[in-house]
Scaffold this motif. Structure first.
Motif, short mmCIF file in Angstrom:
data_model
loop_
_atom_site.label_atom_id
_atom_site.label_comp_id
_atom_site.label_asym_id
_atom_site.label_seq_id
_atom_site.Cartn_x
_atom_site.Cartn_y
_atom_site.Cartn_z
N LYS A 1 0.57 18.25 0.78
CA LYS A 1 -0.51 17.96 1.71
C LYS A 1 -1.63 17.14 1.09
N VAL A 2 -1.50 16.78 -0.17
CA VAL A 2 -2.55 16.07 -0.90
C VAL A 2 -2.39 14.57 -0.67
N TRP A 3 -3.50 13.91 -0.42
CA TRP A 3 -3.54 12.44 -0.30
C TRP A 3 -4.11 11.87 -1.59
N LYS A 4 -3.41 10.90 -2.15
CA LYS A 4 -3.88 10.24 -3.38
C LYS A 4 -4.08 8.75 -3.12
N ARG A 5 -4.99 8.18 -3.88
CA ARG A 5 -5.37 6.78 -3.71
C ARG A 5 -4.66 5.93 -4.76
N PHE A 6 -3.89 4.95 -4.28
CA PHE A 6 -3.15 4.05 -5.17
C PHE A 6 -3.47 2.61 -4.81
N TYR A 7 -3.23 1.75 -5.79
CA TYR A 7 -3.41 0.31 -5.60
C TYR A 7 -2.05 -0.30 -5.25
N PHE A 8 -1.92 -0.81 -4.02
CA PHE A 8 -0.64 -1.32 -3.53
C PHE A 8 -0.64 -2.84 -3.55
N SER A 9 0.56 -3.38 -3.63
CA SER A 9 0.75 -4.83 -3.63
C SER A 9 2.01 -5.15 -2.83
N LEU A 10 1.86 -6.01 -1.83
CA LEU A 10 2.98 -6.44 -1.00
C LEU A 10 3.44 -7.80 -1.48
N ARG A 11 4.68 -7.85 -1.98
CA ARG A 11 5.26 -9.08 -2.49
C ARG A 11 6.52 -9.41 -1.71
N ARG A 12 7.11 -10.57 -2.04
CA ARG A 12 8.33 -10.98 -1.35
C ARG A 12 9.47 -10.01 -1.59
N SER A 13 9.48 -9.34 -2.69
CA SER A 13 10.56 -8.42 -3.02
C SER A 13 10.36 -7.02 -2.47
N GLY A 14 9.18 -6.72 -1.92
CA GLY A 14 8.95 -5.41 -1.34
C GLY A 14 7.53 -4.91 -1.58
N PRO B 1 1.56 -13.90 2.88
CA PRO B 1 0.79 -13.96 1.63
C PRO B 1 0.91 -12.65 0.87
N GLU B 2 0.61 -12.69 -0.39
CA GLU B 2 0.64 -11.47 -1.21
C GLU B 2 -0.65 -10.68 -0.96
N ILE B 3 -0.49 -9.50 -0.39
CA ILE B 3 -1.61 -8.65 -0.03
C ILE B 3 -1.74 -7.53 -1.05
N GLN B 4 -2.96 -7.20 -1.37
CA GLN B 4 -3.21 -6.15 -2.36
C GLN B 4 -4.45 -5.37 -1.94
N GLY B 5 -4.50 -4.12 -2.33
CA GLY B 5 -5.65 -3.29 -2.02
C GLY B 5 -5.33 -1.81 -2.15
N PHE B 6 -6.36 -1.00 -2.04
CA PHE B 6 -6.21 0.44 -2.18
C PHE B 6 -5.80 1.07 -0.84
N LEU B 7 -4.91 2.05 -0.95
CA LEU B 7 -4.47 2.82 0.20
C LEU B 7 -4.32 4.28 -0.21
N HIS B 8 -4.62 5.16 0.74
CA HIS B 8 -4.36 6.58 0.52
C HIS B 8 -2.91 6.87 0.88
N GLY C 1 -4.26 2.22 -12.39
CA GLY C 1 -5.40 1.51 -11.81
C GLY C 1 -4.97 0.34 -10.95
N THR C 2 -5.61 -0.81 -11.20
CA THR C 2 -5.30 -2.03 -10.46
C THR C 2 -4.42 -2.98 -11.25
N SER C 3 -3.72 -2.47 -12.24
CA SER C 3 -2.89 -3.31 -13.09
C SER C 3 -1.70 -3.86 -12.31
#
Length: 541
Positions: free
Chosen positions: A253-266, A239-246, A273-275
């Motif tokens: 050494k800095v960790w940043k928070r991004f909105y990730f999306s796992l799709r069939r293409s990668g 399934p297509e998974i989405q959510g925030f990850l550091h 933001g969450t666009s």
């Protein structure tokens, strides 16, 4: 006889002897290829001269006697040689030398794999080039005489990077070992992993939260969340998974928070933001050319914001931290969701085939014991009444419920039956030490080691172990996993009227020993949030 005439004839014969042709000399040989002896050849040449009359030389065949003895030998009964290794030095491990040969050669394509256990012991196995992780686990189960189930796994561990992952059953052990750096500290660890196929056993909502699953496809809009996940699992797709990850940026050494999306293409992340607009999605990683690892000590090695971290390691990265893609989630449920999605994305239907094969192997394990294995699921348990001379099945649900309540109350009461045990067992060292022989008892280990052991063997509801309490010298602790968290329950011994018992609820429910306590909670939940299902265990290789 005229001696003068004989003396006159002798020199020409000698002249003929020394003036013979080379062709004639070469022809003077036996029929078997051997030359005449020197003395015999001279006599033959001497007698061959002039008018002297000579007899023909007798050709003796050396192998004539052997040919005559062959039928006689074959007619005798064959007697086996009791010491064949002494008669064939080329095959003897004692008499063979490097120049004479090395003895039987190893099978072409065989490799040596060293596997470690959690206590540091190791065992070397010789496997073929196509040996899978499941095959190696079955070999180790047989050698250690462990109980066979599908939870045994082979774990790839990179100690210097604090990374580990559980090999899938179909993966080639030799191919994985070939990717390790020469002289490194990478190793295989043999341990249990109860969470390996939990995505096909547990409810879809527990592993894939609704907030992390996208149902943007038109074909899936009419489905509920559970139907959507079940459809993905049955088809072996992700399934297509989405959510925030550091995310830890490369070289910083800095960790940043991004909105990730796992799709069939990668795997993508959004730069705004969450666009999910294609203009804002940035391609990040190709999972088909990478492996996903758990990070065991994220805060110590990488300075992660939380302990729920994981890593994407490309195949081309053999050693060092350069090229690693480090992530960190907010909680364990989020990390488990991402890890399960990555496995489905990479292996697809092969993962479900592995699960089906493990279930079929489990159903055909009757050769392990003389009695067939029974399933302990709730569907196979029935209520029985043994109050009479013979037992009977309680078919009325209301009666079964009443009997269950009465049985639960009987555990909380002081009855004469509880104190009717033999005097030898009451308060004896046997009742206080018999639990030490059980595989779920781990002795005096710390709370931190308990957490680590349960996490390594899978954060599945019902995984437990019993250990000695560090704060109370006479007490014990039941450590249990529930909702991906490890909880600890204190077990205290108590004595009343000369009777020793163990309790977790201030004497409301009493048990004669720890074995009775564990067996009761494997069937009844009691004061625990769930039943005891899987015990943590370690084997020595």
């Amino acid at each position: 006889m005229d001696l003068a005439a004989l003396r006159n004839d002798l020199p020409p014969a000698l002249d003929n002897l020394y003036q013979g042709h080379p062709e004639q000399d070469r022809a003077q040989s036996l029929s078997n290829g051997h030359a005449f002896p020197t003395g015999e050849r001279d006599k033959a040449g001497l007698l061959a001269g002039g008018d002297v009359k000579r007899s023909q030389p007798l050709v003796i065949q050396v192998n004539r006697k052997l040919k005559e003895e062959e039928p006689r030998a074959s007619s005798l009964p064959s007697i086996p040689n009791p010491f064949p290794e002494l008669c064939s030095p080329s095959k003897s491990p004692i008499l063979s030398s490097p120049s004479a040969g090395q003895g039987p050669q190893r099978e072409s394509g065989s490799h040596v794999v060293k596997v470690f256990s959690e206590d540091g012991t190791c065992r070397s196995l010789e496997v073929t080039a196509g040996a899978t992780a499941r095959h190696v686990c079955e070999m180790l189960v047989q050698k250690t005489h462990a109980l066979h189930d599908e939870s045994w796994s082979l774990v790839e561990l990179h100690q210097h990077l604090a990374l580990e992952r559980c090999l899938e059953d179909h993966e080639s052990v030799v191919e994985v070992q070939a990717t390790w750096p020469i002289g490194g500290d990478s190793r295989f660890v043999f341990r249990k992993n109860f969470a390996k196929y939990e995505l096909f056993k547990s409810s879809p909502q527990s592993l894939f939260p609704e907030v992390m699953v996208s149902s943007c496809l038109d074909a899936n809009k009419g489905m509920s969340h559970s139907e959507l996940i079940q459809n993905f699992l049955n088809s072996g797709s992700c399934p297509e998974i989405q959510g925030f990850l550091h995310l830890k940026e490369v070289g910083r050494k800095v960790w940043k928070r991004f909105y990730f999306s796992l799709r069939r293409s990668g795997l993508y992340y959004s730069t705004k933001g969450t666009s999910k607009d294609p203009r804002h999605l940035q391609y990040f990683a190709d999972l088909n050319e990478s492996n996903v690892y758990f990070i065991t000590q994220g805060k110590k090695h990488y300075g992660t914001p939380t302990e729920f971290s994981f890593c994407i390691k490309p195949y081309k990265v053999r050693s060092g931290m350069k090229g690693l893609k480090l992530f960190c989630s907010e909680d364990e449920q989020s990390r488990a969701c991402w890890m399960a999605a990555f496995r489905l994305f990479k292996y697809g239907v092969q993962l479900y085939r592995n699960y089906q094969q493990s279930q079929s192997r489990r159903s055909h394990q009757s050769w392990i014991s003389t009695t067939p294995l029974r399933s302990m699921s709730d569907n196979t348990l029935v209520a029985m009444d043994f109050s009479g001379c013979t037992g009977r099945v309680i078919e009325n649900p209301n009666e079964a419920l009443t009997v269950a309540l009465e049985e639960a109350q009987s555990w909380r009461k002081k009855t004469s039956h509880r104190y009717s045990l033999p005097t030898l067992c009451q308060g004896s060292p046997l009742s206080t030490a018999i639990h030490q022989t059980q595989p779920w008892f781990h002795g005096r280990i710390s709370r931190e080691d308990t957490q680590r052991l349960i996490i390594q063997q899978g954060l599945v509801d019902g995984v437990f172990l019993v250990r000695e309490s560090q704060r109370n010298p006479k007490g014990y602790v039941l450590s249990l996993c529930h909702l991906q968290k490890v909880k600890h329950y204190l077990i205290l011994p108590s004595e009343e009227e000369g009777q020793l018992y163990f309790t977790m609820d201030d004497g409301q429910t009493r048990f004669a020993d720890l074995i009775q306590l564990v067996e009761f909670h494997q069937i009844n939940r009691g004061i625990l949030p769930c039943k005891l299902r899987h015990y943590c265990t370690c084997v020595a290789l």
